[in-house]
Design a protein around this motif. Structure first.
Motif, PDB file in Angstrom:
ATOM      1  N   LEU A 191       0.798  -1.225   0.000  1.00 40.28           N
ATOM      2  CA  LEU A 191       0.000   0.000   0.000  1.00 40.28           C
ATOM      3  C   LEU A 191       0.832   1.277   0.000  1.00 40.28           C
ATOM      4  N   SER A 192       2.114   1.179  -0.284  1.00 36.46           N
ATOM      5  CA  SER A 192       2.981   2.354  -0.329  1.00 36.46           C
ATOM      6  C   SER A 192       3.821   2.313  -1.602  1.00 36.46           C
ATOM      7  N   ASN A 230       5.602   0.759   7.212  1.00 42.26           N
ATOM      8  CA  ASN A 230       6.374   0.519   5.996  1.00 42.26           C
ATOM      9  C   ASN A 230       7.671   1.317   5.971  1.00 42.26           C
ATOM     10  N   ALA A 231       7.661   2.521   6.517  1.00 45.99           N
ATOM     11  CA  ALA A 231       8.898   3.317   6.581  1.00 45.99           C
ATOM     12  C   ALA A 231       9.919   2.636   7.478  1.00 45.99           C
ATOM     13  N   ILE A 232       9.467   2.070   8.583  1.00 52.42           N
ATOM     14  CA  ILE A 232      10.373   1.335   9.474  1.00 52.42           C
ATOM     15  C   ILE A 232      10.925   0.115   8.735  1.00 52.42           C
ATOM     16  N   GLU A 238      -1.454   7.082  -1.247  1.00 57.20           N
ATOM     17  CA  GLU A 238      -2.486   7.984  -1.734  1.00 57.20           C
ATOM     18  C   GLU A 238      -3.857   7.427  -1.408  1.00 57.20           C
ATOM     19  N   LEU A 239      -4.769   8.353  -1.112  1.00 58.02           N
ATOM     20  CA  LEU A 239      -6.157   8.003  -0.805  1.00 58.02           C
ATOM     21  C   LEU A 239      -7.085   8.950  -1.561  1.00 58.02           C
ATOM     22  N   SER A 240      -8.297   8.538  -1.735  1.00 61.20           N
ATOM     23  CA  SER A 240      -9.323   9.418  -2.274  1.00 61.20           C
ATOM     24  C   SER A 240      -9.671  10.473  -1.235  1.00 61.20           C
TER      25      SER A 240
END
Length: 153
Positions: free
Chosen positions: A93-94, A132-134, A112-114
């Motif tokens: 999701l990234s 996810n950054a970790i 990104e999201l709506s």
């Protein structure tokens, strides 16, 4: 299934809603609006080592992003960049990107999201992006860059 809302979000509305929401755990994050040409919401994720996530709203989407590390610090950049393009499932999701910060190229992780999504989904995106950054720091070490305790600011 997550409900779609009728009214599109603004940075200010997201901040107000998150600050009032029971969905946010006590002490989980701190929110601050950074004024500029377009306002940006800075969400400091305390459960993730005070990781800064930037949230902006434009057009029909909400963009959340984390600055990772300078591109110049990544050993074997061609191999690392190729890996990122082939292995997007490593950080679900990234998406990885390269952005310029004060004239320096920096790896960035984004989601990104709506603009018509629920507050719950926005909070899930913030948490997922932080996780996810970790996880991305492990990729950095795998491709020969020095380990870092924090993401770039």
């Amino acid at each position: 299934m997550d409900a779609v809302i009728e009214t599109a979000w603004t940075v200010s509305a997201i901040r107000t809603a998150l600050e009032a929401s029971a969905l946010v755990r006590e002490g989980e994050l701190t929110l601050r609006i950074i004024e500029g040409a377009e306002p940006v919401l800075l969400a400091t994720m305390h459960d993730y080592g005070d990781l800064p996530i930037y949230l902006s709203v434009g057009g029909a989407q909400i963009v959340c992003s984390v600055l990772l590390w300078p591109v110049a610090e990544q050993d074997d950049r061609p191999a690392f960049n190729e890996f990122l393009l082939k292995a997007q499932r490593v950080v679900p999701l990234s998406n990885f990107a390269i952005t310029s910060v004060n004239g320096e190229d920096v790896y960035e992780l984004m989601g990104e999201l709506s603009c018509n999504t629920s507050l719950q989904t926005i909070l899930i995106e913030l948490r997922t992006l932080a996780e996810n950054a970790i996880d991305a720091t492990g990729l950095r070490e795998t491709f020969g860059a020095p380990a870092s305790d924090t993401a770039a600011a």
